[in-house]
Design an enzyme around this catalytic site. Sequence first.
Site, mmCIF file in Angstrom:
data_model
loop_
_atom_site.group_PDB
_atom_site.id
_atom_site.type_symbol
_atom_site.label_atom_id
_atom_site.label_comp_id
_atom_site.label_asym_id
_atom_site.label_seq_id
_atom_site.Cartn_x
_atom_site.Cartn_y
_atom_site.Cartn_z
ATOM 1 N N LEU A 54 0.812 -1.223 0.000
ATOM 2 C CA LEU A 54 0.000 0.000 0.000
ATOM 3 C C LEU A 54 0.846 1.275 0.000
ATOM 4 O O LEU A 54 0.319 2.368 0.167
ATOM 5 C CB LEU A 54 -0.975 0.055 1.195
ATOM 6 C CG LEU A 54 -1.823 -1.179 1.458
ATOM 7 C CD1 LEU A 54 -2.779 -0.922 2.619
ATOM 8 C CD2 LEU A 54 -2.606 -1.569 0.228
ATOM 9 N N ASN A 114 -0.100 2.964 -4.433
ATOM 10 C CA ASN A 114 -0.049 3.566 -3.119
ATOM 11 C C ASN A 114 -1.471 3.892 -2.696
ATOM 12 O O ASN A 114 -2.210 4.490 -3.455
ATOM 13 C CB ASN A 114 0.748 4.850 -3.318
ATOM 14 C CG ASN A 114 1.146 5.507 -2.051
ATOM 15 O OD1 ASN A 114 0.667 5.170 -0.988
ATOM 16 N ND2 ASN A 114 2.027 6.468 -2.164
ATOM 17 N N CYS A 115 -1.881 3.483 -1.498
ATOM 18 C CA CYS A 115 -3.205 3.942 -1.076
ATOM 19 C C CYS A 115 -3.272 4.209 0.418
ATOM 20 O O CYS A 115 -4.306 4.010 1.042
ATOM 21 C CB CYS A 115 -4.298 2.999 -1.522
ATOM 22 S SG CYS A 115 -4.132 1.340 -0.951
ATOM 23 N N VAL A 116 -2.183 4.632 1.004
ATOM 24 C CA VAL A 116 -2.216 5.091 2.388
ATOM 25 C C VAL A 116 -1.856 6.566 2.374
ATOM 26 O O VAL A 116 -0.981 6.972 1.605
ATOM 27 C CB VAL A 116 -1.222 4.289 3.252
ATOM 28 C CG1 VAL A 116 -1.185 4.821 4.672
ATOM 29 C CG2 VAL A 116 -1.612 2.822 3.264
ATOM 30 N N LYS A 147 -0.548 11.442 -1.220
ATOM 31 C CA LYS A 147 0.039 10.449 -2.129
ATOM 32 C C LYS A 147 -0.153 10.948 -3.559
ATOM 33 O O LYS A 147 -1.078 11.721 -3.836
ATOM 34 C CB LYS A 147 -0.613 9.097 -1.952
ATOM 35 C CG LYS A 147 -2.012 9.034 -2.512
ATOM 36 C CD LYS A 147 -2.660 7.703 -2.246
ATOM 37 C CE LYS A 147 -4.117 7.751 -2.644
ATOM 38 N NZ LYS A 147 -4.884 6.649 -2.099
#
Lengths: 124, 426
Positions: free
Chosen positions: B209, B241-243, B248
């Site tokens: 993530l 990327n997803c945090v 981001k």
Amino acid sequence: MIITNNPCVRDKYENSYRVQYIEGTYRDVLIAVRDNVHIGHALYTHPLMGSLKPNETPYRSVIISDEVRSDPGAESILVIEEAIRVYDHFAGMMRPDRGEHASERIKRDFRNIDLSLLESALDA
Amino acid sequence: MKLELGYIPIRDIQFSSTSKVDGELLYVNKQELIDLLLQDEAIATVEVDIARPGESVRITPVKDVIEPRVKVSGTGGLFPGWCAKVDTVGSGRTNVLKGAAVVTAGKIVGFQEGIIDMTGEGARYTPFSKLSNLVVIIEPKKDLAQHAYEKALRLAGLKAAEYLGKLAIDIEAKEVHTYETLPLIEGVKAYPDLPRVGYVLMLQSQGLLHDTYVYGVDAKQILPTLIGPTELMDGAIISGNCVSACDKNTTYHHLNNPVIEDLFSEHGKTLNFVGVIITNENVFLADKMRSSDRTAQLCEYLSLDGVIISQEGFGNPDTDLIMNCKKIEAKGIKTVIITDEYAGQDGASQSLADADAAANAVVTGGNANEVIHLPAMDRIIGSIDAVDHIAGGWSGSLNPDGTITAELQVITGATNELGFNHLSAR
């Protein structure tokens, strides 16, 4: 050596690395790292790895050198002391449903992310 | 290396029996797209929805945003290493469905994040509220590991964007923008009296993530290297990327990097835009040292006078940012850094987790701890129970009447560290 309060990290690595398991909080891990760094262990991974803020995840794993070094340099000390300062800043904004108070399902995900960040460092 | 971007303006997306671009309308055969995405055996179900600017719609939890594009001429195809072979991209002609985006959503972890509101206070903070969004929601097969789910969702977004982009391959563009980077020596000779400026693009690369890919390669495994700015416009860099939704870089950001856009627009006028150096943000301190050393070395090798450095994420990337800044400045090269801040809800605390006197020119994307109030929306696309659990939400942040009180960090792209945003303090 891995210093962690994440049981998943302990279970996966205790037979292949030295693991110091902390029965405690994220901050307790940082303090254990600091104490080791001050006696000469070098910091290998950044204590604030990942984008999860210190007021979200209750789990932390940090890798330091197995051996005590005669000249460890100031960098490790500066980084861990700054990480503790940042932790304490975020702790002032702790949410009631986060950190140690998160639900078991959320905690499981936090453990997995902490483990996976460490895996991607160690297995790369 | 010369690339023409042909803009085809899109005013609205509608479902239809045939997928096509007609004037400024993008028609999508929903079932055809769903069937395409279901070819991935990791995926159990696919839902496709549309969110338009001004509608009372909240999309959450957002993973990625991707602009549909297609290669019309020149080598390679969009998203090399994923949807196309790894041929070098960045030259020829690429058509862009400007005004449209694919938004992927799916709850990979319980604390998943990312809100795009299409109207109200929240819409002001995210540039994606201005787009016609085709939202793709993926549910994985039972017991699929989180990293496999992340990958399936990432690829579904790219495939959907490729599917839409291909509809524009034969359409004549309304506007054409041309970007050219000369070989190094020719570039020096072209503007010998202008300051030579480079761009250091830091890529999030820490693990699940938190990853970014360059021509299909995991960025944590790269050494800092040069990349043509137009290669990014063809999808050479994509987000895994997803945090940390607010800071981001989505794939849309990489395709439309505003630092690159502005450097091109000043090229030959106030500066000589030499090129882009990509570097990573790894977990190991030794990696940080190695990458920042090599980044500074490349800046020196290119005889740069000035460098813009953009960060991605918060926390330990602050260390990479400051190392890059210090080491480049130590070579006698001026730097400007772009970051964002976690300065507390009152904005009074120290903003970054690292600092140095060399970082004396800083652009900020804003304070991610700023508290905002979002009105209730008529319709939710995705899953609202994520809101209680996203970074920057807190218990009770989702009020019974559907309003949300949360920190700015819940909103996708709100404090983006490329400066890709509409709000400013001016």
